[in-house]
Enzyme design. Structure first.
Site, PDB file in Angstrom:
ATOM      1  N   GLY A 155      64.318 -22.230  -8.816  1.00  0.00           N
ATOM      2  CA  GLY A 155      63.560 -21.032  -9.654  1.00  0.00           C
ATOM      3  C   GLY A 155      64.180 -19.950  -9.933  1.00  0.00           C
ATOM      4  N   ARG A 177      62.081 -30.209  -7.836  1.00  0.00           N
ATOM      5  CA  ARG A 177      61.008 -31.302  -7.887  1.00  0.00           C
ATOM      6  C   ARG A 177      61.697 -32.081  -9.107  1.00  0.00           C
ATOM      7  NH1 ARG A 177      57.360 -27.424  -7.604  1.00  0.00           N
ATOM      8  NH2 ARG A 177      56.314 -27.326  -5.526  1.00  0.00           N
ATOM      9  N   ILE A 232      68.345 -17.411   2.293  1.00  0.00           N
ATOM     10  CA  ILE A 232      67.715 -16.110   1.701  1.00  0.00           C
ATOM     11  C   ILE A 232      66.261 -16.348   1.517  1.00  0.00           C
ATOM     12  CG2 ILE A 232      69.801 -14.730   1.190  1.00  0.00           C
ATOM     13  CD1 ILE A 232      67.877 -17.038  -1.395  1.00  0.00           C
ATOM     14  N   ARG A 234      63.107 -18.658   3.347  1.00  0.00           N
ATOM     15  CA  ARG A 234      62.168 -18.442   4.472  1.00  0.00           C
ATOM     16  C   ARG A 234      62.883 -19.191   5.556  1.00  0.00           C
ATOM     17  NH1 ARG A 234      59.843 -14.612   2.570  1.00  0.00           N
ATOM     18  NH2 ARG A 234      57.908 -14.474   1.604  1.00  0.00           N
ATOM     19  N   GLU A 263      60.342 -14.039  12.740  1.00  0.00           N
ATOM     20  CA  GLU A 263      61.138 -12.682  12.603  1.00  0.00           C
ATOM     21  C   GLU A 263      60.251 -11.590  13.231  1.00  0.00           C
ATOM     22  OE1 GLU A 263      61.424 -12.127   8.395  1.00  0.00           O
ATOM     23  OE2 GLU A 263      62.867 -13.947   8.079  1.00  0.00           O
ATOM     24  N   HIS A 281      66.353  -9.612   7.041  1.00  0.00           N
ATOM     25  CA  HIS A 281      65.282  -9.898   6.007  1.00  0.00           C
ATOM     26  C   HIS A 281      65.387  -8.790   5.147  1.00  0.00           C
ATOM     27  CE1 HIS A 281      61.400 -12.011   4.601  1.00  0.00           C
ATOM     28  NE2 HIS A 281      62.239 -11.543   3.649  1.00  0.00           N
TER      29      HIS A 281
HETATM   30  C1  8YV Z   1      60.412  -8.908   1.237  1.00  0.00           C
HETATM   31  C2  8YV Z   1      59.869 -11.270   0.619  1.00  0.00           C
HETATM   32  O1  8YV Z   1      61.233  -8.681   2.057  1.00  0.00           O
HETATM   33  O2  8YV Z   1      59.561 -11.386  -1.614  1.00  0.00           O
HETATM   34  C3  8YV Z   1      59.211 -11.702  -0.543  1.00  0.00           C
HETATM   35  O3  8YV Z   1      58.491 -12.726  -0.441  1.00  0.00           O
HETATM   36  O4  8YV Z   1      59.942 -11.824   1.563  1.00  0.00           O
HETATM   37  C4  8YV Z   1      60.650 -10.015   0.657  1.00  0.00           C
HETATM   38  O5  8YV Z   1      61.089  -9.720  -0.769  1.00  0.00           O
HETATM   39  C5  8YV Z   1      58.976  -8.428   1.824  1.00  0.00           C
HETATM   40  O6  8YV Z   1      57.894  -9.110   1.088  1.00  0.00           O
HETATM   41  C6  8YV Z   1      59.101  -7.078   2.118  1.00  0.00           C
HETATM   42  O7  8YV Z   1      58.810  -6.867   3.371  1.00  0.00           O
END
Ligand code: 8YV
Length: 315
Positions: A155, A177, A232, A234, A263, A281
Site C-alpha cells: 500500500g 493481493r 511497523i 500491527r 500494547e 508504537h
Molecule cells: C497511531 C496507528 O500511532 O495509523 C494508525 O493506525 O496505529 C498510528 O498511526 C495511532 O493511531 C495513534 O495513537
C-alpha cells in the site's frame, strides 16, 4: 433533516492540540474517563453525533450500539482494524482516516528500525555509555546496502519503504493481493516465497482478520538465518510466540518492532534479547505528522456537523 447533535465522544486520548480544538467547538465527552462507561453510554449515548478515536484503539460495536445518532467515526490514524466496517456500513456511519498524513514517517521508522537492527545502533549506544569501548570492541554488524528487502503489503506505506530501499540500492521484493505491473519491483505470490527472498522482511500490511497471525513459524523458517524482521504495521500480524521462538532458536537473526500484540505490554523475552530493537508504537509520532493528523480529524468532524462532504471518508 434534523440537525445532528454536536456532541463528540472521545474513545481514548488524542493529541492535546486536537482535544483543545474539539473542546472549543463541541461538547466533548471522554469515554476513557468514565468510571462506569456502560452506565454513561446508556444514559448519554443518544446525544453523540461523532466519535473520535485512534487507529490502534478503534471503537467497539458494543459502544456504537449505544450511539443511535452517530454519523461519523473519525480515526486519528490509518488503521481501521479496530472498527467493524461492515457494521458501520449497515448503519451508514461514515469512517474517516488520516490517509497520506503519516506515510513518510512510518516508512522512515521502518528504515530506522532496519538500520538500527542491522547496524546494531542501540547496542553500540549502550556499549559507549557503559564504558565498554575502553576494554573491548563491538561485534561486527550487517550491511544494509544492496541487500534483498521483502515488503509484505504494497500500500502507500509499503511503496514509501520501497522508495527508500531503492536509495540503498536494494533488490526489492514484495507481496500483496496481486502484482502491480507499474511497480519496478519483484512480486512474490505469497508470504512464504517473499520470506525466501528476504534478507530484511518488512511487515507493512494492514491489520485485521485477514492478516491475523499470518507471519508465523513457517514464515520464520522460510527466512534465511541471517534475516531481520521489521514490523511497523500491527502486532496482530505476527504470531508473537512464534517470533520469540524463531529468535531464540536462531531461525532469524533479529527484529525491529514498533508494534505488539498487547500494547503497551511487551513480552519479557523481547526485552531480554540484545538482537531486538523495540519502539513504543511511535511510527507516526512526529510533531509535523501528528499536527497534520489532528487537522484531518478536525476537518472531518467539522464537515460532518456542517453537512459537508467528508474529505477523508473511506466507506
Ligand atoms: C497511531 C496507528 O500511532 O495509523 C494508525 O493506525 O496505529 C498510528 O498511526 C495511532 O493511531 C495513534 O495513537
Amino acid at each position: 433533516m434534523s440537525q445532528p447533535a454536536q456532541h463528540v465522544l472521545l474513545i481514548a486520548p488524542v493529541m492535546d492540540a486536537l482535544q483543545q480544538r474539539l473542546d472549543a467547538q463541541y461538547s466533548v465527552h471522554r469515554l476513557y474517563q468514565q468510571p462506569d462507561a456502560a452506565a454513561w453510554l446508556a444514559e448519554n449515548g443518544k446525544q453523540i453525533g461523532a466519535v473520535v478515536t485512534r487507529g490502534d484503539i478503534g471503537v467497539t460495536t458494543a459502544v456504537l450500539e449505544n450511539l443511535p445518532q452517530v454519523g461519523v467515526i473519525a480515526i486519528f490514524g490509518v488503521g481501521t482494524d479496530a472498527v467493524d466496517l461492515e457494521y458501520a456500513r449497515r448503519r451508514e456511519i461514515a469512517v474517516t482516516i488520516t490517509a497520506g498524513a503519516l506515510t513518510d514517517d512510518v516508512a522512515d521508522l521502518a528504515f530506522g528500525l532496519l538500520l538500527s537492527s542491522a547496524r546494531k545502533l542501540c547496542l553500540g549506544d549502550r556499549f559507549v555509555r557503559e564504558g565498554r569501548w575502553l576494554q573491548e570492541s563491538l561485534p561486527l554488524a550487517t550491511q544494509v546496502s544492496r541487500k534483498r528487502i521483502g515488503i509484505f503489503g504494497m500500500g502507500n506505506i509499503g511503496r514509501a519503504i520501497a522508495r527508500r530501499a531503492a536509495g540503498f540500492d536494494m533488490e526489492i521484493y514484495y507481496t500483496d493481493r496481486k502484482a502491480d505491473a507499474a511497480l519496478p519491483y519483484q512480486w512474490c505470490e505469497d508470504v512464504l516465497s517473499l520470506a525466501e527472498n528476504s534478507d530484511f522482511f518488512i511487515v507493512a500490511v494492514s491489520g485485521g482478520k485477514e492478516s491475523l497471525g499470518i507471519v508465523n513459524r513457517q514464515v520464520f523458517q522460510a527466512l534465511p538465518g541471517h534475516a531481520l524482521v521489521i514490523n511497523i504495521a500491527r502486532g496482530s500480524i505476527i504470531n508473537e510466540q512464534d517470533l520469540i521462538a524463531a529468535l531464540q532458536n536462531g531461525d532469524i537473526a533479529g527484529a525491529g518492532l514498533d508494534v505488539f500484540a498487547q500494547e503497551p505490554q511487551v513480552p519479557a523475552e523481547f526485552i531480554a534479547m540484545d538482537n531486538v530493537v523495540l519502539q513504543p508504537h511511535v511510527a507516526s509520532a512526529t510533531h509535523e505528522t501528528r499536527q497534520r493528523m489532528s487537522n484531518i480529524v478536525f476537518e472531518n468532524v467539522e464537515a460532518y456537523f456542517n453537512h459537508k462532504h467528508l474529505p477523508h471518508r473511506i466507506n
